[in-house]
Design a protein around this motif. Structure first.
Motif, PDB file in Angstrom:
ATOM      1  N   LEU A  33      30.985 -33.068  95.697  1.00 36.37           N
ATOM      2  CA  LEU A  33      31.585 -32.011  94.885  1.00 36.37           C
ATOM      3  C   LEU A  33      30.825 -30.690  94.970  1.00 36.37           C
ATOM      4  CD1 LEU A  33      33.655 -30.951  92.874  1.00 36.37           C
ATOM      5  CD2 LEU A  33      32.259 -31.943  91.032  1.00 36.37           C
ATOM      6  N   PRO A  34      29.491 -30.672  94.854  1.00 35.01           N
ATOM      7  CA  PRO A  34      28.791 -29.382  94.942  1.00 35.01           C
ATOM      8  C   PRO A  34      29.048 -28.651  96.255  1.00 35.01           C
ATOM      9  CG  PRO A  34      27.338 -31.067  94.052  1.00 35.01           C
ATOM     10  CD  PRO A  34      28.552 -31.774  94.557  1.00 35.01           C
ATOM     11  N   TYR A  35      29.222 -29.408  97.340  1.00 38.33           N
ATOM     12  CA  TYR A  35      29.513 -28.771  98.629  1.00 38.33           C
ATOM     13  C   TYR A  35      30.916 -28.175  98.632  1.00 38.33           C
ATOM     14  CZ  TYR A  35      25.431 -31.479 100.025  1.00 38.33           C
ATOM     15  OH  TYR A  35      24.177 -32.017 100.101  1.00 38.33           O
ATOM     16  N   TYR A  36      31.881 -28.908  98.066  1.00 36.67           N
ATOM     17  CA  TYR A  36      33.236 -28.368  97.967  1.00 36.67           C
ATOM     18  C   TYR A  36      33.233 -27.069  97.153  1.00 36.67           C
ATOM     19  CZ  TYR A  36      35.710 -32.394  99.949  1.00 36.67           C
ATOM     20  OH  TYR A  36      36.206 -33.343 100.794  1.00 36.67           O
ATOM     21  N   VAL A  37      32.473 -27.064  96.074  1.00 37.54           N
ATOM     22  CA  VAL A  37      32.419 -25.861  95.235  1.00 37.54           C
ATOM     23  C   VAL A  37      31.804 -24.701  96.002  1.00 37.54           C
ATOM     24  CG1 VAL A  37      31.378 -24.861  93.168  1.00 37.54           C
ATOM     25  CG2 VAL A  37      32.386 -27.162  93.074  1.00 37.54           C
ATOM     26  N   LYS A  38      30.731 -24.944  96.728  1.00 35.42           N
ATOM     27  CA  LYS A  38      30.101 -23.877  97.524  1.00 35.42           C
ATOM     28  C   LYS A  38      31.071 -23.314  98.554  1.00 35.42           C
ATOM     29  CE  LYS A  38      25.515 -25.974  97.153  1.00 35.42           C
ATOM     30  NZ  LYS A  38      24.915 -24.963  96.268  1.00 35.42           N
ATOM     31  N   ILE A  39      31.806 -24.219  99.182  1.00 30.54           N
ATOM     32  CA  ILE A  39      32.770 -23.788 100.195  1.00 30.54           C
ATOM     33  C   ILE A  39      33.873 -22.946  99.555  1.00 30.54           C
ATOM     34  CG2 ILE A  39      34.500 -24.598 101.845  1.00 30.54           C
ATOM     35  CD1 ILE A  39      32.639 -27.111 102.207  1.00 30.54           C
ATOM     36  N   GLU A  40      34.402 -23.413  98.420  1.00 29.77           N
ATOM     37  CA  GLU A  40      35.461 -22.667  97.741  1.00 29.77           C
ATOM     38  C   GLU A  40      34.974 -21.277  97.317  1.00 29.77           C
ATOM     39  OE1 GLU A  40      38.526 -23.151  97.374  1.00 29.77           O
ATOM     40  OE2 GLU A  40      38.970 -25.290  97.477  1.00 29.77           O
ATOM     41  N   SER A  42      44.313 -37.857  92.926  1.00 32.01           N
ATOM     42  CA  SER A  42      42.954 -38.356  93.192  1.00 32.01           C
ATOM     43  C   SER A  42      42.357 -37.669  94.415  1.00 32.01           C
ATOM     44  CB  SER A  42      42.961 -39.879  93.370  1.00 32.01           C
ATOM     45  OG  SER A  42      43.351 -40.517  92.181  1.00 32.01           O
ATOM     46  N   ASP A  43      42.475 -36.358  94.475  1.00 29.99           N
ATOM     47  CA  ASP A  43      41.978 -35.576  95.610  1.00 29.99           C
ATOM     48  C   ASP A  43      41.105 -34.454  95.082  1.00 29.99           C
ATOM     49  OD1 ASP A  43      42.271 -33.095  97.493  1.00 29.99           O
ATOM     50  OD2 ASP A  43      42.798 -34.818  98.744  1.00 29.99           O
ATOM     51  N   ILE A  44      39.886 -34.352  95.613  1.00 27.97           N
ATOM     52  CA  ILE A  44      38.928 -33.361  95.131  1.00 27.97           C
ATOM     53  C   ILE A  44      39.446 -31.930  95.325  1.00 27.97           C
ATOM     54  CG2 ILE A  44      36.701 -32.315  95.647  1.00 27.97           C
ATOM     55  CD1 ILE A  44      36.339 -34.683  93.945  1.00 27.97           C
ATOM     56  N   ALA A  45      40.023 -31.655  96.490  1.00 25.77           N
ATOM     57  CA  ALA A  45      40.504 -30.297  96.760  1.00 25.77           C
ATOM     58  C   ALA A  45      41.605 -29.905  95.788  1.00 25.77           C
ATOM     59  CB  ALA A  45      40.999 -30.196  98.201  1.00 25.77           C
ATOM     60  N   PHE A  46      42.559 -30.824  95.553  1.00 22.06           N
ATOM     61  CA  PHE A  46      43.626 -30.540  94.594  1.00 22.06           C
ATOM     62  C   PHE A  46      43.054 -30.399  93.180  1.00 22.06           C
ATOM     63  CE2 PHE A  46      46.885 -32.819  97.478  1.00 22.06           C
ATOM     64  CZ  PHE A  46      47.155 -31.639  98.130  1.00 22.06           C
ATOM     65  N   LEU A  86      45.778 -18.897 100.045  1.00 23.90           N
ATOM     66  CA  LEU A  86      46.605 -18.442 101.163  1.00 23.90           C
ATOM     67  C   LEU A  86      45.947 -18.817 102.488  1.00 23.90           C
ATOM     68  CD1 LEU A  86      48.977 -16.587 102.229  1.00 23.90           C
ATOM     69  CD2 LEU A  86      47.338 -14.693 102.071  1.00 23.90           C
ATOM     70  N   ASP A  87      46.753 -19.255 103.468  1.00 25.04           N
ATOM     71  CA  ASP A  87      46.279 -19.519 104.831  1.00 25.04           C
ATOM     72  C   ASP A  87      45.133 -20.532 104.840  1.00 25.04           C
ATOM     73  OD1 ASP A  87      46.467 -18.995 107.634  1.00 25.04           O
ATOM     74  OD2 ASP A  87      44.685 -17.735 107.522  1.00 25.04           O
ATOM     75  N   ARG A  88      45.323 -21.628 104.092  1.00 23.75           N
ATOM     76  CA  ARG A  88      44.236 -22.592 103.918  1.00 23.75           C
ATOM     77  C   ARG A  88      44.681 -23.997 104.308  1.00 23.75           C
ATOM     78  NH1 ARG A  88      40.792 -21.953  99.587  1.00 23.75           N
ATOM     79  NH2 ARG A  88      40.314 -24.147  99.974  1.00 23.75           N
ATOM     80  N   SER A  89      43.701 -24.846 104.604  1.00 24.78           N
ATOM     81  CA  SER A  89      43.949 -26.262 104.877  1.00 24.78           C
ATOM     82  C   SER A  89      42.833 -27.085 104.246  1.00 24.78           C
ATOM     83  CB  SER A  89      43.990 -26.531 106.388  1.00 24.78           C
ATOM     84  OG  SER A  89      44.015 -27.930 106.655  1.00 24.78           O
ATOM     85  N   ARG A  90      43.168 -28.302 103.857  1.00 27.65           N
ATOM     86  CA  ARG A  90      42.114 -29.213 103.383  1.00 27.65           C
ATOM     87  C   ARG A  90      41.293 -29.767 104.539  1.00 27.65           C
ATOM     88  NH1 ARG A  90      44.743 -33.935 100.244  1.00 27.65           N
ATOM     89  NH2 ARG A  90      46.355 -33.562 101.803  1.00 27.65           N
ATOM     90  N   ASN A  91      41.821 -29.722 105.763  1.00 27.62           N
ATOM     91  CA  ASN A  91      41.150 -30.378 106.891  1.00 27.62           C
ATOM     92  C   ASN A  91      39.770 -29.800 107.168  1.00 27.62           C
ATOM     93  OD1 ASN A  91      43.551 -31.722 107.000  1.00 27.62           O
ATOM     94  ND2 ASN A  91      44.145 -31.014 109.030  1.00 27.62           N
ATOM     95  N   ASP A  92      39.699 -28.480 107.348  1.00 30.03           N
ATOM     96  CA  ASP A  92      38.387 -27.888 107.625  1.00 30.03           C
ATOM     97  C   ASP A  92      37.508 -27.873 106.388  1.00 30.03           C
ATOM     98  OD1 ASP A  92      39.990 -25.962 106.410  1.00 30.03           O
ATOM     99  OD2 ASP A  92      39.088 -24.298 107.493  1.00 30.03           O
ATOM    100  N   LEU A  93      38.131 -27.784 105.206  1.00 28.73           N
ATOM    101  CA  LEU A  93      37.380 -27.842 103.949  1.00 28.73           C
ATOM    102  C   LEU A  93      36.618 -29.164 103.858  1.00 28.73           C
ATOM    103  CD1 LEU A  93      37.084 -26.362 101.062  1.00 28.73           C
ATOM    104  CD2 LEU A  93      38.787 -28.044 100.326  1.00 28.73           C
ATOM    105  N   GLN A  94      37.337 -30.258 104.095  1.00 31.73           N
ATOM    106  CA  GLN A  94      36.741 -31.587 104.005  1.00 31.73           C
ATOM    107  C   GLN A  94      35.691 -31.809 105.089  1.00 31.73           C
ATOM    108  OE1 GLN A  94      38.861 -35.398 105.244  1.00 31.73           O
ATOM    109  NE2 GLN A  94      39.034 -35.487 103.017  1.00 31.73           N
ATOM    110  N   ALA A 101      44.013 -26.293 109.865  1.00 32.21           N
ATOM    111  CA  ALA A 101      44.447 -27.682 110.027  1.00 32.21           C
ATOM    112  C   ALA A 101      44.011 -28.262 111.361  1.00 32.21           C
ATOM    113  CB  ALA A 101      45.962 -27.780 109.893  1.00 32.21           C
ATOM    114  N   MET A 102      44.067 -27.416 112.431  1.00 34.63           N
ATOM    115  CA  MET A 102      43.601 -27.873 113.739  1.00 34.63           C
ATOM    116  C   MET A 102      43.572 -26.757 114.777  1.00 34.63           C
ATOM    117  SD  MET A 102      46.838 -30.021 115.309  1.00 34.63           S
ATOM    118  CE  MET A 102      46.029 -30.329 116.869  1.00 34.63           C
TER     119      MET A 102
END
Length: 494
Positions: free
Chosen positions: A34-41, A83-87, A106-114, A200-201
């Protein structure tokens, strides 16, 4: 009721999917990622602001809400977010906004985030693993320095072969650890490339400054290929591979210590607090900690196999199989190495060698056969292979005659040589001190040998290399700490 996260499906996950797949994954990511997801966001918010897609006021509000996205807050919204951290992060922020921000996400994907969050986790844990390895290597080197003059038998094919010292043996362990640290350093630098901005890719449509985002997240560079950013989890393969290879070496060193601690050898001892007992045989003092170390090192290989099998035969793109299932036990791999090294370091810090028992074996075995063969060739010009035969004949004759190695018998050597068609000019001189335990170590002349001076030189070189590796890993840790990671694989919320 129509599901509000997507217009493609009309309901959230079933109870089965949540309990078997999604909820356990959510719990794991909430605890470790979670802390990494927050830093990325928060980095992405900074990019929206740079591109002037959000106002300064919106930037401050979004950043503040993200900073407050604690584990407790996110976990409380779990079921509403598939049950998804990004959502969950998205919902948490949207619920707290004073007014909607249409361009956020805008212009985002969960793929590179994860992919980015997982890589940051692996990067942080690898720094922690390196620190444990450096501590373990230091313990091995210090014990080696204290035992470079202590004769002990070295074994080949499970037979006493030549005289070495614990210091010489432990210098090999120390060298092996440094080799692993260098390989892991190369591994770290190889994957120190930020996936964020890959989408996404195939990339993203907005002019994201990927180099700037990489810098903000403590990466050396941006991953140059968008597909590789989201498809590859090569870092998990490489790290667990190095752990597995190192685990094999650890098990071999532990095997020697187990043998040396047995009643048949009695070469080593550990304090009572690191020892065990038998419930039925009160005469025994066991060393189960060594068995644990050897057994635990096996897990390091199994975790690499798990990652390998989870990735092979999968398409080279973002898949749940690779991003989640193949990495299901990466955390356990780091924990297994941490625990194994912690135990082994404690052993080395308290291990003692029994000089009397080791000397007893050195004195009863004919460990100077190699030296005698050399002397036969150099002093009497006996061809090397025949010299080997004569030395062997002499040892057999001495054993039959009840001679101890130190009780050299020139006449037995003369007879052994004559049986092979060679006449020795001065058998006593040729025999010399070939079987002298005290001389065995100092007879060695080559670098890297068991000669105490050679071992000392090797240990000094290792000390210099250790200091260099400490600096190298500290530099990586400093970069990670600048983004909030503590250098032991953990991140704190901004």
């Amino acid at each position: 009721m129509k599901h509000t996260l997507s217009g493609r499906i009309s309901s959230g996950p079933s109870f089965l999917l949540r309990t078997e797949l999604l909820d356990p994954q959510f719990a794991y990511e909430a605890e470790h990622l979670l802390p990494y997801y927050v830093k990325i966001e928060r980095t992405l918010v900074a990019e929206y602001a740079r591109m002037r897609l959000i106002s300064p006021e919106q930037t401050r509000e979004l950043d503040g809400l993200l900073a407050g996205a604690t584990r407790e807050v996110i976990t409380g919204q779990q079921q509403a977010n598939m049950s998804d951290i990004a959502f969950a992060l998205e919902r948490h922020v949207e619920a707290g906004l004073s007014a909607p921000v249409p361009t956020w996400h805008l212009d985002r994907s969960r793929n590179d985030l994860q992919a980015c969050a997982q890589l940051m986790f692996g990067r942080g844990r690898l720094i922690g693993a390196a620190e444990s390895l450096l501590e373990f290597q230091e313990a091995a080197r210090q014990l080696a320095e204290a035992t470079t003059d202590l004769p002990m038998p070295g074994y080949t094919h499970h037979q006493a072969a030549q005289i070495i010292t614990p210091g010489f043996y432990l210098a090999a362990l120390s060298e092996h650890v440094q080799h692993t640290l260098r390989r892991l350093l190369a591994t770290y630098d190889g994957f120190d490339a930020c996936p964020l901005g890959a989408g996404a890719m195939s990339g993203q449509e907005l002019p994201w400054d990927r180099d700037r985002m990489a810098s903000l997240l403590g990466f050396r560079r941006a991953q140059p290929n968008a597909l590789m950013s989201v498809a590859s989890r090569g870092w998990a393969l490489e790290i667990t591979a190095e752990f597995g290879v190192f685990g094999v070496a650890l098990s071999r060193f532990a095997t020697d210590l187990l043998a040396w601690g047995s009643s048949e050898y009695g070469f080593i001892d550990l304090p009572d607090e690191l020892s065990g007992i038998s419930s039925a045989m009160p005469q025994k003092k066991n060393f189960p900690i060594l068995e644990r170390i050897r057994g635990r090192s096996a897990h390091l290989s199994s975790f690499h196999i798990d990652v390998t099998l989870g990735q092979r035969n999968t398409p080279y793109s973002n898949t749940v199989e690779v991003s989640k299932e193949a990495g299901a036990h990466v955390y356990e791999a780091f924990e297994a190495l941490r625990s194994t090294l912690l135990l082994f370091t404690e052993v080395l810090r308290h291990l003692t060698f029994r000089a009397d028992r080791m000397a007893e074996v050195c004195e009863r075995e004919f460990l100077g056969g190699f030296a005698l063969a050399n002397s036969l060739t150099l002093a009497d010009e006996v061809p090397w292979r025949r010299a080997q035969v004569i030395a062997g004949r002499y040892i057999v004759a001495a054993v039959v005659a009840g001679r101890k190695p130190a009780d050299g018998d020139p006449e037995l050597l003369r007879a052994a040589a004559e049986a092979e068609g060679h006449v020795l000019r001065d058998p006593a001189r040729t025999l010399g001190d070939a079987f002298d335990v005290g001389r065995a170590l100092r007879r060695m002349k080559s670098s890297g040998s068991a000669h105490p001076d050679a071992v000392g030189a090797a240990l000094r070189a290792q000390r210099d290399e250790h200091q260099r590796l400490v600096r190298e890993w500290a530099a990586r840790a400093a970069t990670a700490r600048a983004t909030g990671e503590d250098g032991n694989g953990h991140a704190s919320a901004p």
